[in-house]
Scaffold this active site. Structure first.
Site, short mmCIF file in Angstrom:
data_model
loop_
_atom_site.label_atom_id
_atom_site.label_comp_id
_atom_site.label_asym_id
_atom_site.label_seq_id
_atom_site.Cartn_x
_atom_site.Cartn_y
_atom_site.Cartn_z
CD GLU A 1 18.77 28.00 22.54
OE1 GLU A 1 18.76 26.75 22.72
OE2 GLU A 1 19.59 28.75 23.09
N GLY B 1 21.03 30.45 26.37
CA GLY B 1 22.18 31.34 26.59
C GLY B 1 22.92 31.05 27.89
CB ALA C 1 18.42 34.89 25.06
CD GLU D 1 23.88 29.67 23.18
OE1 GLU D 1 22.99 30.41 23.65
OE2 GLU D 1 24.15 29.64 21.97
N1 COA Z 1 13.42 34.74 29.35
C1 COA Z 1 12.54 35.54 29.97
N2 COA Z 1 11.93 35.23 31.12
C2 COA Z 1 12.21 34.03 31.65
C3 COA Z 1 13.09 33.14 31.07
C4 COA Z 1 13.72 33.52 29.84
N3 COA Z 1 14.62 32.76 29.22
N4 COA Z 1 13.17 32.02 31.83
C5 COA Z 1 12.34 32.23 32.87
N5 COA Z 1 11.76 33.44 32.76
C6 COA Z 1 10.79 34.07 33.69
C7 COA Z 1 9.41 33.46 33.57
O1 COA Z 1 8.71 34.04 32.49
C8 COA Z 1 8.84 33.84 34.91
O2 COA Z 1 8.50 35.21 34.89
P1 COA Z 1 7.09 35.71 35.55
O3 COA Z 1 7.20 35.31 37.01
O4 COA Z 1 7.13 37.19 35.33
O5 COA Z 1 6.03 34.98 34.83
C9 COA Z 1 10.03 33.70 35.85
O6 COA Z 1 11.19 33.80 35.02
C10 COA Z 1 10.08 32.37 36.58
O7 COA Z 1 10.02 31.34 35.62
P2 COA Z 1 8.93 30.16 35.65
O8 COA Z 1 8.75 29.66 34.25
O9 COA Z 1 7.71 30.59 36.37
O10 COA Z 1 9.72 29.08 36.53
P3 COA Z 1 9.50 27.50 36.50
O11 COA Z 1 10.29 26.98 37.66
O12 COA Z 1 8.09 27.14 36.38
O13 COA Z 1 10.24 27.02 35.13
C11 COA Z 1 12.02 26.98 33.49
C12 COA Z 1 11.62 27.18 34.99
C13 COA Z 1 13.50 27.33 33.40
C14 COA Z 1 11.79 25.54 33.10
C15 COA Z 1 11.16 27.91 32.62
O14 COA Z 1 11.21 29.22 33.16
C16 COA Z 1 11.64 27.98 31.20
O15 COA Z 1 11.39 27.08 30.42
N6 COA Z 1 12.32 29.10 30.82
C17 COA Z 1 12.75 29.34 29.46
C18 COA Z 1 14.01 28.57 29.15
C19 COA Z 1 14.41 28.78 27.71
O16 COA Z 1 13.70 28.44 26.78
N7 COA Z 1 15.60 29.37 27.51
C20 COA Z 1 16.16 29.59 26.21
C21 COA Z 1 15.74 30.91 25.69
S1 COA Z 1 16.38 31.17 24.05
#
Ligand code: COA
Length: 261
Positions: free
Chosen positions: A135, A112, A67, A115
């Site tokens: 989460e 999500g 999400a 999911e």
């Molecule tokens: N919601 C909003 N934005 C997200 C996102 C999410 N779930 N997952 C990634 N993004 C965005 C990042 O903020 C970043 O945006 P920016 O370039 O404007 O800063 C962009 O996507 C790229 O992500 P980044 O974190 O730089 O990539 P990475 O390769 O370093 O890391 C992940 C990848 C997937 C490990 C990391 O993005 C992450 O932990 N995301 C969240 C996952 C999560 O907690 N999901 C459950 C949500 S309830």
């Protein structure tokens, strides 16, 4: 159908390819994605030209990274309930679609995104796929069916380990615990998903629909109720033209010509 966050393309063989298309945000599910997905699935359910779906993510890194966290920061209790209900409703629409849905997981499938993959009927993972329900790291719990579907897919102990640690696992581990059906090379993921879907669409269409409905209805019933439900679905299959054609074709040693009736 055109959308701002989804790409949708239907090939001649009736396979609809849905691509989550916010690659700069790793295809995170914001409110617009959820609204557009609901309307796409609603249309697909009624469109006989679309016989099955593949879901995948745009870009090289992610299926769907969860999400959209930017939309979660200010949610209060009532808004949280509403957001979870809205997402769960559309994922349930996918799960209950009477046409096979394959998740082609091409990178991060977190929160999500995991999911969403679990709401699909079968899951193929590219070697670079990563799964998790992180989460708890945000002080949250899954809201789009994660606590419901994960234990049903992998068992309570494995589900709780993933839920309580928020750990990420790779594609091989996901296959080992039954979270995905199998792992395939990233380069052939979409072709493999199409091949799998075609092998379902080549079967009796009425029977395919009845299998989907039977499993969905029976999984949470008691054994006796489930067997009754299966008998009813078996009866419905027996009443179809497809069953007459399929069984006769076998006896006549020829390929069946199913008409989906
Ligand atoms: N919601 C909003 N934005 C997200 C996102 C999410 N779930 N997952 C990634 N993004 C965005 C990042 O903020 C970043 O945006 P920016 O370039 O404007 O800063 C962009 O996507 C790229 O992500 P980044 O974190 O730089 O990539 P990475 O390769 O370093 O890391 C992940 C990848 C997937 C490990 C990391 O993005 C992450 O932990 N995301 C969240 C996952 C999560 O907690 N999901 C459950 C949500 S309830």
């Amino acid at each position: 159908m055109t959308f701002s966050t989804l790409l949708f393309d239907v090939s001649d063989d009736g396979i609809g390819l849905v691509t989550f298309n916010r690659p700069d945000k790793l295809n995170a599910l914001n409110a617009t994605v959820i609204v557009e997905l609901a309307s796409l699935i609603h249309e697909v359910a009624q469109d006989a030209k679309v016989r099955g779906l593949i879901l995948t993510g745009a870009g090289p890194k992610a299926f769907v990274a969860g999400a959209d966290i930017a939309e979660l920061v200010d949610l209060d209790r009532e808004q949280g309930i509403e957001v979870a209900r809205r997402g769960s409703r559309v994922f349930r629409q996918i799960e209950r679609l009477a046409k096979p849905v394959v998740a082609a997981v091409n990178g991060f499938a977190l929160g999500g995104g995991c999911e969403l993959a679990m709401a699909c009927h079968v899951r193929l993972a590219a070697t670079n796929a990563r799964f998790g329900l992180p989460e708890v790291k945000l002080g949250l719990i899954p809201g789009f069916g994660g606590t419901v579907r994960l234990p049903r897919l992998v068992g309570r102990g494995r589900a709780l380990e993933l839920l309580l640690t928020g750990a990420m696992i790779d594609a091989e581990e996901a296959a080992r615990i039954g979270l995905v059906n199998r792992v395939v090379p990233a380069a052939s993921l979409l072709d493999d998903a199409r091949t799998l879907l075609r092998s379902m669409l080549a079967q009796g269409p009425v029977a395919v629909r009845l299998c989907l409905q039977a499993v969905d209805g029976e999984l949470d019933a008691t054994v006796d109720e489930a067997l009754e439900l299966e008998a009813a679905h078996f009866g419905e299959a027996c009443a179809s033209e497809d069953k007459g054609e399929g069984t006769r074709a076998f006896l006549e040693k020829r390929a069946p010509l199913f008409r989906g009736r």
